[in-house]
Design an enzyme around this catalytic site. Structure first.
Site, short mmCIF file in Angstrom:
data_model
loop_
_atom_site.label_atom_id
_atom_site.label_comp_id
_atom_site.label_asym_id
_atom_site.label_seq_id
_atom_site.Cartn_x
_atom_site.Cartn_y
_atom_site.Cartn_z
N ASP A 100 112.35 -25.19 -4.32
CA ASP A 100 112.53 -23.89 -5.64
C ASP A 100 112.93 -22.48 -3.72
OD1 ASP A 100 113.95 -22.00 -7.15
OD2 ASP A 100 112.23 -20.93 -7.58
N GLU B 291 109.31 -17.92 -1.00
CA GLU B 291 109.46 -17.09 -0.41
C GLU B 291 109.64 -15.86 0.62
OE1 GLU B 291 111.17 -13.09 -1.92
OE2 GLU B 291 111.64 -14.41 -2.89
N ASN C 113 110.93 -17.28 6.06
CA ASN C 113 112.16 -17.45 6.28
C ASN C 113 112.92 -18.52 6.11
OD1 ASN C 113 115.43 -17.06 6.70
ND2 ASN C 113 114.27 -15.43 8.39
N ASP D 61 119.68 -12.82 -3.08
CA ASP D 61 120.67 -11.49 -2.84
C ASP D 61 121.70 -11.46 -2.48
OD1 ASP D 61 120.74 -9.13 -1.56
OD2 ASP D 61 118.60 -8.55 -1.25
N LYS E 272 127.48 -6.30 1.02
CA LYS E 272 128.91 -5.90 2.55
C LYS E 272 128.76 -7.13 3.06
CE LYS E 272 127.67 -1.69 2.79
NZ LYS E 272 126.45 0.39 3.48
N ASP F 214 124.46 -14.39 -11.02
CA ASP F 214 125.14 -13.60 -12.34
C ASP F 214 126.70 -13.54 -11.10
OD1 ASP F 214 123.54 -12.07 -10.71
OD2 ASP F 214 122.74 -10.96 -13.04
#
Length: 217
Positions: A40, A65, A92, A118, A122, A154
């Site tokens: 994940d 994470e 990372n 995330d 921009k 979403d």
């Protein structure tokens, strides 16, 4: 007890995150090393994987994470529940994934999830998004044939970008002819997914299967 504040957005291109994670000693992490692995990417607090590990004890689960405090707390809870098929790692993913996956037995990685990453809205921050062509290539190299990649967001533009990058790679075949899935194929939703659906907002989902590529086709 003091409350630890965790930043919601972390720039993966920042200097402090440029050092790749060290290879894992897999035999010290999982009680049953030969079980299939579910990866994940961007696991946040790790509750999704924790529930999955409880439901599917015949799988091993690894959550990656970039926000270290979340990983520390997730591993504490994992230890309290004595889940020997679950581990969380601070890293990372953009520069650590090849090192981590190169040491696992071939065919072990059979499922990958990337959920509500995330979006970095921009255009000038687009390189900070997790699903880059390089990541798709790495997963194509290490995911077992017939293994799956499940994506959801979403944010439609992010879901489209992720879907298009996997569609563009010859190793991945879309399930559902490129259409969004109406249901989550996994038995556990993420916290973000539940919140989004409670607000009657759409979730864009895509599923890919790794196929064997012969002569680049």
């Amino acid at each position: 007890m003091a409350v630890v504040r965790v930043r919601q957005h972390v720039n993966p291109l920042a200097q402090k995150y440029l050092t790749p994670a060290s290879p894992l000693e897999w035999e010290k992490i999982y009680a049953e090393l030969n079980q299939p692995l579910h990866l994940d990417i961007g696991c946040a607090k790790g509750r999704f994987l924790l529930n999955m590990a409880e439901i599917e004890p015949n799988w091993n689960f690894l959550g990656l994470e970039i926000r270290e405090p979340l990983v520390v707390e997730a591993n504490k809870l994992r230890s309290q529940l004595n889940l020997t098929n679950l581990h969380y790692l601070f890293c990372n993913v953009n520069n650590s994934l090849p090192t981590l996956l190169s040491s696992i037995p071939p065919g072990t990685l059979q499922r990958v999830t990337i959920q509500f990453p995330d979006p970095w809205f921009k255009n000038r921050h687009a390189k900070r998004r997790v699903v880059q062509p390089e990541l798709v290539e790495i997963l194509a190299n290490y995911l077992a044939v017939d293994g799956v990649v499940f994506l959801q967001s979403d944010m439609e533009f992010i879901a489209v970008e992720m879907r298009d990058r996997f569609t563009a790679h010859p190793a991945f075949k879309s399930v559902g002819a490129g259409k969004w899935l109406t249901e989550n194929p996994l038995p556990v939703p993420t916290e973000r997914e539940v919140t989004t659906q409670k607000k009657s907002e759409p979730v864009y989902r895509a599923l890919f299967v790794k196929r064997e590529v012969v002569n680049g086709e």
